[in-house]
Design a protein around this motif. Structure first.
Motif, short mmCIF file in Angstrom:
data_model
loop_
_atom_site.label_atom_id
_atom_site.label_comp_id
_atom_site.label_asym_id
_atom_site.label_seq_id
_atom_site.Cartn_x
_atom_site.Cartn_y
_atom_site.Cartn_z
N THR A 87 -44.50 -81.42 -55.73
CA THR A 87 -44.51 -82.88 -55.58
C THR A 87 -45.57 -83.46 -56.51
OG1 THR A 87 -43.86 -82.67 -53.27
CG2 THR A 87 -44.77 -84.79 -53.96
N TRP A 88 -45.22 -84.52 -57.24
CA TRP A 88 -46.14 -85.11 -58.21
C TRP A 88 -46.26 -86.61 -58.01
CZ3 TRP A 88 -44.34 -88.92 -61.47
CH2 TRP A 88 -42.95 -89.01 -61.62
N ARG A 89 -47.31 -87.17 -58.58
CA ARG A 89 -47.53 -88.61 -58.63
C ARG A 89 -48.09 -88.95 -60.01
NH1 ARG A 89 -52.90 -89.53 -58.61
NH2 ARG A 89 -54.27 -88.07 -57.50
N SER A 90 -48.06 -90.22 -60.35
CA SER A 90 -48.63 -90.65 -61.63
C SER A 90 -50.15 -90.53 -61.59
CB SER A 90 -48.23 -92.10 -61.92
OG SER A 90 -46.83 -92.23 -62.04
N ALA A 91 -50.73 -90.16 -62.71
CA ALA A 91 -52.19 -90.05 -62.81
C ALA A 91 -52.80 -91.43 -62.95
CB ALA A 91 -52.57 -89.18 -64.00
N THR A 92 -53.92 -91.66 -62.30
CA THR A 92 -54.63 -92.93 -62.43
C THR A 92 -55.41 -92.96 -63.73
OG1 THR A 92 -56.62 -92.15 -61.30
CG2 THR A 92 -54.84 -93.04 -59.92
N LEU A 93 -55.80 -94.15 -64.14
CA LEU A 93 -56.57 -94.28 -65.37
C LEU A 93 -57.90 -93.55 -65.26
CD1 LEU A 93 -56.92 -95.49 -68.18
CD2 LEU A 93 -57.79 -97.59 -67.11
N THR A 94 -58.54 -93.63 -64.11
CA THR A 94 -59.81 -92.93 -63.93
C THR A 94 -59.64 -91.43 -64.08
OG1 THR A 94 -60.57 -94.67 -62.41
CG2 THR A 94 -61.72 -92.56 -62.32
N GLU A 95 -58.59 -90.88 -63.49
CA GLU A 95 -58.34 -89.44 -63.62
C GLU A 95 -58.07 -89.05 -65.07
OE1 GLU A 95 -56.31 -88.39 -59.30
OE2 GLU A 95 -55.10 -89.31 -60.88
N LEU A 96 -57.33 -89.89 -65.77
CA LEU A 96 -57.02 -89.58 -67.17
C LEU A 96 -58.25 -89.63 -68.05
CD1 LEU A 96 -53.71 -91.61 -67.42
CD2 LEU A 96 -53.91 -89.13 -67.46
N VAL A 97 -59.13 -90.58 -67.79
CA VAL A 97 -60.36 -90.69 -68.58
C VAL A 97 -61.26 -89.48 -68.36
CG1 VAL A 97 -62.47 -92.03 -68.87
CG2 VAL A 97 -60.27 -93.20 -68.70
N ARG A 98 -61.27 -88.96 -67.14
CA ARG A 98 -62.14 -87.83 -66.81
C ARG A 98 -61.56 -86.48 -67.23
NH1 ARG A 98 -63.83 -89.55 -60.59
NH2 ARG A 98 -65.22 -91.30 -61.18
N THR A 99 -60.30 -86.46 -67.62
CA THR A 99 -59.65 -85.19 -67.98
C THR A 99 -60.09 -84.72 -69.36
OG1 THR A 99 -57.71 -85.73 -66.64
CG2 THR A 99 -57.44 -84.04 -68.34
N TRP A 100 -60.50 -83.47 -69.43
CA TRP A 100 -60.92 -82.89 -70.71
C TRP A 100 -59.68 -82.41 -71.46
CZ3 TRP A 100 -65.51 -83.50 -72.75
CH2 TRP A 100 -65.86 -82.77 -73.88
N PRO A 101 -59.50 -82.82 -72.72
CA PRO A 101 -58.27 -82.44 -73.44
C PRO A 101 -58.28 -80.99 -73.90
CG PRO A 101 -59.71 -83.71 -74.87
CD PRO A 101 -60.36 -83.71 -73.51
N ALA A 102 -57.08 -80.45 -74.07
CA ALA A 102 -56.93 -79.10 -74.61
C ALA A 102 -57.21 -79.13 -76.11
CB ALA A 102 -55.53 -78.57 -74.34
N ARG A 103 -57.72 -78.02 -76.64
CA ARG A 103 -58.03 -77.96 -78.07
C ARG A 103 -56.77 -77.75 -78.91
NH1 ARG A 103 -63.54 -74.24 -78.63
NH2 ARG A 103 -64.92 -75.63 -77.42
N HIS A 104 -55.77 -77.10 -78.34
CA HIS A 104 -54.56 -76.78 -79.10
C HIS A 104 -53.34 -77.27 -78.34
CE1 HIS A 104 -57.11 -74.27 -81.63
NE2 HIS A 104 -57.56 -73.66 -80.54
N GLU A 105 -52.27 -77.51 -79.07
CA GLU A 105 -51.02 -77.92 -78.45
C GLU A 105 -50.41 -76.77 -77.66
OE1 GLU A 105 -48.33 -79.50 -81.29
OE2 GLU A 105 -49.59 -81.23 -81.80
N ALA A 106 -49.59 -77.12 -76.67
CA ALA A 106 -48.96 -76.11 -75.82
C ALA A 106 -47.97 -75.27 -76.63
CB ALA A 106 -48.25 -76.79 -74.66
N GLY A 107 -47.92 -73.98 -76.31
CA GLY A 107 -47.00 -73.07 -76.98
C GLY A 107 -45.71 -72.89 -76.20
N PRO A 108 -44.82 -72.01 -76.69
CA PRO A 108 -43.53 -71.79 -76.01
C PRO A 108 -43.70 -71.33 -74.56
CG PRO A 108 -43.52 -70.86 -78.21
CD PRO A 108 -44.93 -71.26 -77.95
N MET A 109 -44.72 -70.52 -74.29
CA MET A 109 -44.90 -70.02 -72.94
C MET A 109 -45.23 -71.15 -71.98
SD MET A 109 -47.57 -67.12 -71.53
CE MET A 109 -46.85 -65.91 -72.65
#
Length: 306
Positions: free
Chosen positions: A239-261
């Motif tokens: 079950t999912w919900r939309s992320a809030t702006l606060t949660e998105l701002v606090r999220t640390w980004p990945a260094r590389h794009e997602a792969g096939p796996m």
């Protein structure tokens, strides 16, 4: 006629004056020589030199009068062209100029912007095109009229009715219904972190709140989640919900794009580019929510019925 391209110039004797440039035309040259009998042609500058301290202002006034003459002559030719080959259309009105009223269309706006001297009149709620631009309007009119017709209310209604029972519309309605269930197939042995934003194929960056443990039916995967069709592991509903702006701002980004796996399992740590898109959307939603709250606060109380 081109705009005035004159500049102060000095002859060998430091004579004050200005240079005048305009397209060559025999009649225009004659009118210029009558207005400026002391003007002399300069081969070096390819311009006319007009002596005098007020030469620049006099040249500007003369060029303005010439522009008016050319506009009058152009409008006269345009009226003759219209009389010979008129445009008959419900979108065109004839007055002192040509006035165009159409349903809004980006194509219409783009085409009219390309027509010289065409302008939008807020009071008339119409585009105004002088007769001197009639030939250009005539050339572009088939595109303008077709775009206006397609943007009309009757045509839009007809297209909506034609598309209502189409396969594409049915598929879209089913996808919207699936999205409203707020469920997503997740690998039973590799669940995402609950309560933290992660990226998904179908729904962008979301926050998973729980996993029910219910196995996903293969027919649902085929219809809505093709990325999971090749998975060789069990999938359960999350079950999912939309992320809030606060949660998105606090999220640390990945260094590389997602792969096939990561794509095959359906979720991954979002990159900075993905987070930027999600944050922009979250800000827009927050602004709309705040605007709705503000309207409700300032809305006057309605009298209760007796």
């Amino acid at each position: 006629m081109e705009e005035s391209k004159h500049q102060p110039a000095l002859q060998k004797q430091d004579t004050p004056g200005a240079l005048a440039n305009f397209p060559y035309d025999r009649m225009t040259i004659e009118r210029f020589r009558e207005e400026f009998p002391r003007a002399r042609w300069s081969d070096e500058r390819r311009s006319w030199f007009v002596p005098g301290k007020t030469a620049a202002r006099r040249i500007d006034r003369w060029l303005a009068r010439e522009a008016e003459l050319l506009a009058i002559h152009g409008d006269s030719k345009g009226r003759d062209a219209f009389a010979f080959d008129p445009i008959s259309s419900p979108y065109l009105e004839i007055a002192d100029d040509l006035r165009i009223r159409t349903p809004y269309s980006k194509t219409v706006v783009r085409e009219l912007h390309e027509i010289p001297w065409a302008s939008w009149d807020d009071e008339l709620r119409a585009w105004r095109v002088p007769f001197r631009s009639y030939e250009e309007l005539r050339r572009r009119w088939p595109t303008i009229e077709e775009a206006a017709r397609r943007s009309g209310p009757e045509e839009r209604k007809r297209r909506r009715e034609a598309e209502r029972d189409s396969e594409a519309q049915r598929t879209m309605r089913l996808r919207y219904a699936e999205r409203r269930r707020h469920r997503y197939p997740l690998p039973a042995e590799d669940l995402p972190p609950m309560g933290r934003p992660v990226a998904t194929d179908q729904y962008g960056v979301v926050v998973f709140t729980e996993s029910s443990g219910e196995l996903v039916e293969p027919s649902v995967l085929t219809a809505f989640y093709p990325h999971a069709m090749q998975a060789d592991f069990d999938l359960v509903w999350g079950t999912w919900r939309s992320a809030t702006l606060t949660e998105l701002v606090r999220t640390w980004p990945a260094r590389h794009e997602a792969g096939p796996m990561e794509h095959s399992r359906g979720w991954w740590q979002p990159t900075l580019a993905e987070l930027r898109v999600a944050r922009r959307n979250a800000r827009a939603i927050e602004r709309r929510r705040q605007a709705a709250i503000s309207v409700q606060r300032h809305e006057p109380l309605r009298p209760r019925p007796d």
